[in-house]
Each structure stands twice: as C-alpha cells, then as structure tokens.
Design an enzyme around this catalytic site. Structure first.
Site, mmCIF file in Angstrom:
data_model
loop_
_atom_site.group_PDB
_atom_site.id
_atom_site.type_symbol
_atom_site.label_atom_id
_atom_site.label_comp_id
_atom_site.label_asym_id
_atom_site.label_seq_id
_atom_site.Cartn_x
_atom_site.Cartn_y
_atom_site.Cartn_z
ATOM 1 C CG ASP A 1 -2.389 -0.254 0.789
ATOM 2 O OD1 ASP A 1 -2.609 -0.707 -0.345
ATOM 3 O OD2 ASP A 1 -3.294 0.008 1.600
ATOM 4 C CG ASP B 1 -8.477 -6.925 12.963
ATOM 5 O OD1 ASP B 1 -9.261 -6.144 13.536
ATOM 6 O OD2 ASP B 1 -7.259 -6.948 13.210
#
Length: 734
Positions: free
Chosen positions: A142, A445
C-alpha cells in the site's frame, strides 16, 4: 482418501482443568464485590456532610469495576485447548487432495516497515511444508514503493536456492534473517557446504536491498533488467498512482523451478490504485483487493493473511489448519482458524507488556470455549468462500477452480487484473459490507470476524507448542500507547455500531462469546472510573476525608479480600502463562497507563467520531527503532523523549499522587499524636496512593533523574509540575 484412520478425528478439544475450583473462587470475589457495594450504599454521607458527591463517584466507579470484572469472567470460565493430528491428515489425504492456499502479506510504508523485513516474511511463507504448486504468495504494497518491489524481485531470485535448502534439511524457522541470526544445527559436511553458499547469496541480496533503501531509488542498471519498473513511470505519490500488478513467479509454468528442479510457489506483487479523492479503507481495502486479484490467478480455497513483520516460525502450520478445515465431523462449521502470535523483541520482563500474554494464553482460549476467538488481523487462515459472503448451512466442498496463467501471457493477465485493484471497482458493490473485510471501523479484522460468527460459523483458536508466527512488538512507550488507542477506539466503535455485540449479536452467538466481545468493546469507557480511582482518593488525603472503611472496621475485610484475591490470582495467571514477577509488575503499570491515557484519548475520539466531528485514522505501528532507543529498550529503561499530550497527562497524574503523599506525610509528622488515628482511618487511601507512586517510579526517573535522550523533555516536566501543583492547591483550598 485412504481407509486408514478414516473415522478418527483430525483434532481434539480438551477443557482446562480446575474449572470448578476457579468458579468457586470467582464466586467468592463476587460476594466480596457485592459487600463493597453494600458498604458504599449504606454509608453515603448525608447532604450536609463533606465528600457526599465524591463518595457517590466512588460508588459509580466500583459499580463499573464490578460489572467489568464480571465480563472478564466470561473469558475464564470455559477455557479449551486444541490439538491436531497431522499424521492422520497425511495418511488420509494425498497431496493432490489438499486445497490451494493463497497467502497475503500486507505492507504499507517502506520507511517504518523496511523492505528487508518484508521479504523475510515472504520467503518464510513461500517455504511452507506444502505442495508448492498449491501455494501462492501475494504481497500487497500500500506504499506503492518501487524499493519494496525491487526487494521482492530480489527475493524471487533467492527463493530458488532458499526453498530447496529449507526442504532438504527441514529447517525451522524459515525466515532467512531469523535462521542465520540464530545458531543453526549443521548435521553434516554437505549441509555445511550448502549453508555457506546459501548464506552468501542471502547476504548479497540483503546488501542489494540495503543499498537501494539508503539511496531511496533503484540503480538504473537494475531498473533496466526488469520491465516491471516501467509501471512506476506514471507514479505520482503513494496516494496517487495506477494499479501495479507483477506476477514475479508463475507457479503454473513448468519452467518456474528452483535449483533442485521443483516447482516454485506463485509470487505476485500488488499495489492497488490510489487517488486522493477516493477513500482507500486502509488494510481492509488492501485485503479485499488481494482477494479479488488472487481469485483470477490462483483462487486458493484457503487464505492466510499475515502482517509483514510476522514471519512463519512453523513450516507445518498449513497442515495444522487443514486438520480443522478437513475434519469430517466438525470441519464444515469452521470459517477461520486464528493462530497465536509470538514476539521476538520482548525483553525478559516485558517492559511494555508487549507479549499480550494474558490475552493470547488465557482469554483467547476462553473465547474458543464459546464458539471461537475474535479475528485479530494476522496469522489467520480463512475459507475464501466464507470470507466472501458464503452463508452458513451451505454445503462446503473444497474444490479448485484455478485460472491457469499459461492459457494467456502473464502480461495480458496483469493488464486484465488491474481493474480489480482500481479505487472505483467497489462502487455499487457489497465489498466492505457483505463481502471481504468490513470497512468503517478501526478494528476491521474484529468486525469481520464478528460478522462471520453472526452468520452461524465457528472459529478456532490454535496455540501450538511451537508458535506459528513470530513478529515485532512496540519498543517505545509512545508506540504502545498509540497502538492501544487505535485498538480501543476501534473496539468501542464496533460496540456502539448497529452491529454491536451487545445487542445486535443477541441470540446470534453464544452469551459467553457476546460477553467476551463486550469485554474488549468496553475498554475505552473504562478510562473514566480508572482515572477517578487513581486521582480522587489521593487528592482527598489532602482534605483528610476518608473514602474507605477504617482498618478496624469489619467493612475493611471485603476490600482487603477482593484486592488480595484478585491480584494474587492475576500474578498466578501471569506466571502460569510464562511470565515473570517483574514482568507482571510491568504489566500492571501498562494496564494503568493504557486505561488512564490511551483509552481516554480513544474514548474521546470515538465519541467525536460518532457525533460527526472527526474521522478516525489508521496509524501504522513503526517496526524500526533508533539504535540508542533500542539499546535502552533492551536494558528495560522506559522511553519517553517526546512532548506527547499522552506523556503530559501521565506525568501530571503521577505528580498528583506524589505531591498528595508527601503533603500527607508532612501533616502526619506535624500532627504527631494524631498520626495513628489518621493512618487507621485513611489506611486504604494511603496504600492506594503509595502503590500508584511505586508503579510510577520509571516516570519520576524520566522527569527528574535521567540525563539521556529518553528522559521527559524539560518543557513537559514544567507543564506537568504546574498542572499538578495547581490541582492540589485547588483541592486543598476548596
């Protein structure tokens, strides 16, 4: 499938011993808590007496502590442990029967996540003891860094020698950096010769990467050797660039072999498209892009994701996971397997409590007893279809639908796949809502794991004797506090959302699992009673107003019992989990700092976010430390060294307690004959104040005694002293 062992389970579950004894013990503490609350209610000062509202504040704080203690018991009443039978798996299934496994490694910043560290993680998972033709590794960058790409390109070359060396001599661990920095066991002269050769190749690769990292660019000679670098020609910045996809090793190509002639795992680099005007949803967005891209390359039915600093320490981990997924009786219910994470940079006494020992060695086993652990974002094996929204109850069969790259050129496939990594692809889709990892939450998550469990799927926590993954933990106090702030803010966001485990999850998951999620979701508001209890009793020493029963009162006993029983058990739990006595003391210090500081900042930010006044940001924890900072860390010297508002708050709180204690000592000395009576009435307040002073000793050293660069900045010391003196003077006067 072979007949041998056909009906034997591939894993077993054992309940923790001593559950009845612990439950009786916890009931005794509960009775003590109830007696404390009875005392508070029955002894509220009259409206015209001093300290009435402060007393009520103590009652509210103790109500919260009692309620929160009950939540923590949900994670201790039903601990279970899992054990796998990999030998049965091998006898029952051939290699061709195993599913494809796609491994996602995520990185976001080449500065705080050095490429050398990243590629060691990549190489460790490429070397799993698993059929290489069924293994594919994807690196999501990223940061869009060509240096990270260059490091991966170098790793793809080195893998041709590293992988056969690992398989031939059955090495552990299979991260080159970890292996070569240890004391490897060399079995014979042949291995010794290969060891020298492979180590030399590794050092050459490492040197190439370090040179590029120091220069901040790739040498022109190297750029010209691989046309993949041309994709950076249109690169503007890490937040403004096209999708970059490079298939560095095509595992379906018969020519993609290592030095021993064996097929290499597929290796893919992905930097998804970024544009300033489009939200990229941080790690969750990166993971979802990987899910889409990998579905068109390898489409492994099992997905493992690891952070870039979390290398594989156990080459059999995939086979452990398959023991759960492929069990005939219970495997069809299991959506994901969360493995324990261990850390290699922990000091002996865990200065910043960075091992998360209690969470990983105790509480996650408690989660597992009620239907499965939370998903913590790394070291987790998922079923692809379930992660992508497959509903519970659908018959699950592991079967491959792999798109073989060889049907068209690699370059053609790379161009076709770029759209899947574009920043506009997810518009008008359910990605981030019903498919893939969930968006709009700092703990994406945990939110994803909860959404899977709400559909009826189970999860498993596996804690093998040899840790599956080893990574890095924060090595400064500020890193620890900032990381905890993000986690508590995210958990509280989830708790307050429409999908809250407190109400939305009711009757969808077990009550014990629901309470476990609430235990973490209510970290943030725990800051308020913690701050109250760590400041107000000490300040009211100055006014001579007792807030606890005197030592000769029968009501003293519930307070004494609850405190002694709780902390004796806490110490025993910590030691049983492998910690040390001093490590437990450090754990108590960080417990206080997190609740008084990280959770306060996280709580405020979460409230502002809910009200629409601010937006949450994802802060990456640095994986590198200054040489002198790390030296102090290894010596277990606490690191301050910056003028953070968090440090200002902690220093002020510590000085409030110190000032209160010394003023009381002065008053007792002056009063003389009334000292015994004063100490009897104020005993618990004095003890509480003294404990807070002892726990803050490293902070006082940083404020007044240390001369190194890790001490508190002078400007911060002046501010903290001023705030503390003002508050103490105000309380003493009014």
């Amino acid at each position: 499938m072979g007949k041998e062992g056909k009906h034997l389970p591939l894993f077993e579950t054992k309940r923790a011993k001593g559950r009845i004894i612990y439950r009786l013990f916890s009931v005794s503490i509960f009775v003590g808590i109830c007696l404390i609350l009875v005392y508070r209610v029955n002894h509220i000062p009259k409206p015209d007496e001093d300290g009435r509202w402060v007393w009520i504040g103590m009652l509210v704080a103790e109500l919260w502590f009692g309620f929160y203690w009950l939540l923590t018991q949900a994670l201790r009443w039903n601990l279970i442990y899992r054990y796998t039978f990999k030998d049965r798996l091998s006898k029952r299934y051939e290699d061709d029967d195993f599913p494809g496994v796609d491994i996602f490694v995520c990185t976001a910043d080449p500065i705080i996540e050095p490429p050398k560290m990243v590629i060691n993680t990549v190489l460790s998972v490429m070397a799993y003891d698993y059929p290489p033709e069924k293994l594919s590794v994807y690196l999501s960058d990223d940061g869009g860094s060509e240096i990270t790409f260059y490091a991966l390109l170098e790793a793809s070359k080195f893998a041709k020698y590293w992988l056969p060396y690992c398989h031939k001599f059955d090495l552990e661990p299979r991260s080159p950096a970890a292996y070569f920095s240890s004391t490897p066991v060399i079995r014979d002269a042949k291995q010794a010769s290969e060891f020298v050769t492979v180590k030399k190749l590794y050092e050459e690769m490492e040197n190439h990467i370090e040179i590029a990292t120091k220069l901040g660019q790739i040498p022109e000679e190297e750029r010209s050797k691989h046309k993949g670098f041309s994709q950076w020609d249109s690169y503007s910045s890490r937040l403004d660039h096209d999708t970059i996809i490079q298939i560095l090793i095509d595992g379906t190509d018969p020519n993609s072999t290592d030095a021993a002639g064996c097929i290499l795992p597929t290796l893919v680099y992905l930097a998804r498209e970024k544009r300033p005007q489009h939200p990229h949803n941080f790690k969750a967005g990166a993971m979802n892009a990987l899910i889409r891209v990998s579905s068109k390359i390898s489409n492994g039915k099992i997905i493992l994701n690891v952070d870039c600093d979390m290398y594989s320490n156990n080459s059999k981990s995939i086979r452990d996971a398959l023991c759960f997924f492929m069990d005939e009786d219970k495997g069809h219910e299991i959506a994901y397997i969360q493995f324990l994470q261990a850390f290699e940079d922990i000091t002996k006494n865990e200065l910043y409590s960075g091992s998360y020992r209690i969470e990983l060695e105790v509480e996650f086993h408690g989660f597992d007893g009620y239907g499965g652990p939370i998903y913590i974002g790394s070291g987790c094996f998922h079923r692809r279809d379930i992660l992508c929204g497959s509903k519970f109850g659908n018959e699950y069969k592991i079967e491959e639908k792999k798109e073989y790259i060889g049907r068209r050129s690699v370059r053609e496939l790379e161009e076709e796949l770029k759209v899947l990594g574009s920043c506009t692809y997810e518009k008008t889709t359910t990605w981030g809502k019903e498919k893939g990892l969930r968006y709009d939450c700092l703990v994406e998550d945990v939110a994803t794991g909860l959404s899977i469990q709400l559909q009826g799927w189970k999860s498993v926590y596996f804690n093998p004797s040899r840790p599956a993954f080893i990574g890095l933990t924060p090595t400064t106090l500020l890193q620890t506090l900032v990381q905890q702030k993000r986690w508590c803010e995210g958990h509280f966001q989830l708790f307050m959302s429409k999908y809250s485990p407190a109400w939305y999850a009711h009757n969808k998951i077990s009550l014990g699992l629901q309470l476990g999620y609430c235990c973490y979701g209510l970290w943030a508001p725990s800051c308020l009673p913690t701050l109250y209890y760590s400041v107000v009793p000490s300040l009211y020493l100055l006014k001579g107003i007792p807030l606890f029963p005197k030592i000769s009162s029968p009501w003293f006993m519930p307070f004494a019992y609850v405190v002694m029983a709780k902390y004796t058990y806490s110490l025993a739990e910590f030691l049983y989990s492998g910690g040390t006595i001093l490590g437990w003391w450090n754990h108590q210090r960080i417990w206080l700092y997190k609740r008084a500081c990280s959770y306060l900042f996280g709580f405020v930010d979460a409230i502002l976010n809910l009200l629409g006044f601010s937006k949450s940001g994802f802060v990456i924890t640095s994986k590198v430390a200054d040489e002198h900072v790390f030296e102090r860390y290894e010596k277990e010297i606490m690191e301050f060294g910056s003028s953070s508002p968090m440090f200002t708050l902690l220093a002020t709180l510590a000085l409030l307690n110190l000032n209160s204690f010394f003023r009381v000592v002065k008053e007792v000395v002056v009063v003389g004959e009334g000292a015994a009576r004063f100490c009897e009435e104020m005993f618990l307040q004095i003890v509480l104040c003294l404990v807070l002073i002892l726990i803050n000793l490293p902070l006082y050293q940083g404020l007044f005694l240390r001369k190194d660069k890790g001490k508190m900045p002078a400007s911060l010391t002046v501010k903290a002293v001023g705030f503390a003196l003002f508050v103490c003077a105000f309380v003493a006067l009014y």
